[in-house]
Write an enzyme that holds these catalytic residues in place. Structure first.
Site, PDB file in Angstrom:
ATOM      1  N   ASP A  34       0.784  -1.135   0.007  1.00  0.00           N
ATOM      2  CA  ASP A  34       0.017   0.017   0.030  1.00  0.00           C
ATOM      3  C   ASP A  34       0.679   1.201  -0.128  1.00  0.00           C
ATOM      4  OD1 ASP A  34      -2.259  -1.593   1.980  1.00  0.00           O
ATOM      5  OD2 ASP A  34      -2.685  -0.960   0.101  1.00  0.00           O
ATOM      6  N   ASP A 179     -10.625  -4.815  -0.934  1.00  0.00           N
ATOM      7  CA  ASP A 179      -9.628  -4.351  -0.151  1.00  0.00           C
ATOM      8  C   ASP A 179      -9.990  -3.480   0.875  1.00  0.00           C
ATOM      9  OD1 ASP A 179      -6.809  -2.449  -1.227  1.00  0.00           O
ATOM     10  OD2 ASP A 179      -7.339  -3.594   0.873  1.00  0.00           O
TER      11      ASP A 179
HETATM   12  C1  DX5 Z   1      -6.197   0.888   2.857  1.00  0.00           C
HETATM   13  C2  DX5 Z   1      -5.406  -0.344   1.903  1.00  0.00           C
HETATM   14  C3  DX5 Z   1      -5.682  -1.645   2.386  1.00  0.00           C
HETATM   15  C4  DX5 Z   1      -5.567  -2.031   3.928  1.00  0.00           C
HETATM   16  C5  DX5 Z   1      -6.099  -3.543   4.258  1.00  0.00           C
HETATM   17  O1  DX5 Z   1      -6.039   1.988   2.369  1.00  0.00           O
HETATM   18  O2  DX5 Z   1      -5.598   0.004   0.691  1.00  0.00           O
HETATM   19  O3  DX5 Z   1      -5.016  -2.588   1.750  1.00  0.00           O
HETATM   20  O4  DX5 Z   1      -4.088  -1.957   4.286  1.00  0.00           O
HETATM   21  O5  DX5 Z   1      -6.062  -3.516   5.661  1.00  0.00           O
HETATM   22  P1  DX5 Z   1      -7.416  -4.255   6.561  1.00  0.00           P
HETATM   23  O6  DX5 Z   1      -7.247  -5.649   5.901  1.00  0.00           O
HETATM   24  O7  DX5 Z   1      -6.885  -4.212   7.971  1.00  0.00           O
HETATM   25  O8  DX5 Z   1      -8.429  -3.443   6.255  1.00  0.00           O
HETATM   26 ZN    ZN Z   2      -4.577  -1.821  -0.428  1.00  0.00          ZN
END
Ligand code: DX5
Ligand code: ZN
Length: 221
Positions: A34, A179
């Site tokens: 990310d 996501d």
């Molecule tokens: C948020 C990111 C995601 C996040 C997912 O902006 O794009 O990929 O890291 O994390 P969880 O699974 O904890 O929501």
């Molecule tokens: Zn992400």
């Protein structure tokens, strides 16, 4: 077949090599990187995610998918093309117009990298339809981009359903990736809605047993 892409956003930098190793053993299908510039979203993960990508490249063969949450898409596309990752997905909201979207798509593909478009919760899913013939995946954001550990926004489920229907009706070959906020409960909902790649960060990396966490998410068919 549902695939799991583990986001490393909520991990401890000091333990990253062991985390990468343990996630490979747990059979994550992808590492999800990310990239946040502190402008498109408040968080700045530029340095951390570059280091993580380089670390993965040295110790693992698991494919790396990059999720760009940046204003200057072109700049970071170039950076991650040079790091030879397997796919690069950018936020449609970061592009001023259709020309810019098409330009990024072709630049990424010309450099032998798969390309995706990510779409934030408030953006209409129809905005991505015209690009489906040219891309490999759509990341339907099920939380507001910017941080891990958030709850899935229920309204995003119908976006997944609508996208899945449109892809089926037009026989496109595009992965539907979701996501944000994916856990034991929400995995079933998004898979039933049509998702075939689930990004999970905190649910996996906060668990004591990566093997079991990934197995549980995959089993939710
Ligand atoms: C948020 C990111 C995601 C996040 C997912 O902006 O794009 O990929 O890291 O994390 P969880 O699974 O904890 O929501
Ligand atoms: Zn992400």
């Amino acid at each position: 077949m549902v695939e799991i892409s583990t986001s490393l956003l909520s991990t401890n930098e000091e333990e990253i090599i062991k985390i990468i190793y343990d996630l490979e053993v747990a059979k994550t299908d992808y590492f999800h990187i990310d990239v946040m510039d502190g402008k498109f979203v408040e968080n700045d993960t530029l340095e951390k995610m570059r280091k993580y990508t380089e670390s993965i490249k040295t110790v693992s063969n698991v494919p790396i998918e990059v999720h760009l949450m940046v204003n200057n898409v072109e700049e970071y596309v170039k950076d991650y093309i040079d790091l030879e990752v397997s796919s690069i997905t950018f936020q449609i909201e970061a592009c001023k117009n259709e020309m810019e979207v098409l330009k990024q798509i072709s630049y990424i593909k010309q450099n032998n990298c798969k390309v995706g478009i990510a779409i934030s919760p408030k953006t209409d899913i129809e905005k991505v339809y015209e690009y489906l013939p040219y891309i490999h995946k759509v990341i339907v954001m099920t939380v507001e981009p910017g941080k891990g550990g958030q709850e899935l926004i229920p309204e995003t489920i119908q976006k997944i359903e609508a996208l899945n229907k449109f892809i089926y009706e037009n026989s496109y070959e595009v992965d539907i990736e979701v996501d944000g906020g994916i856990n034991e409960k929400t995995a079933k909902e998004v898979i039933n809605a049509g998702a075939n790649i689930l990004v999970a960060g905190s649910y996996i990396t906060n668990s004591k047993d990566y093997v079991n966490a990934i197995k549980i998410l995959k089993q939710k068919i």
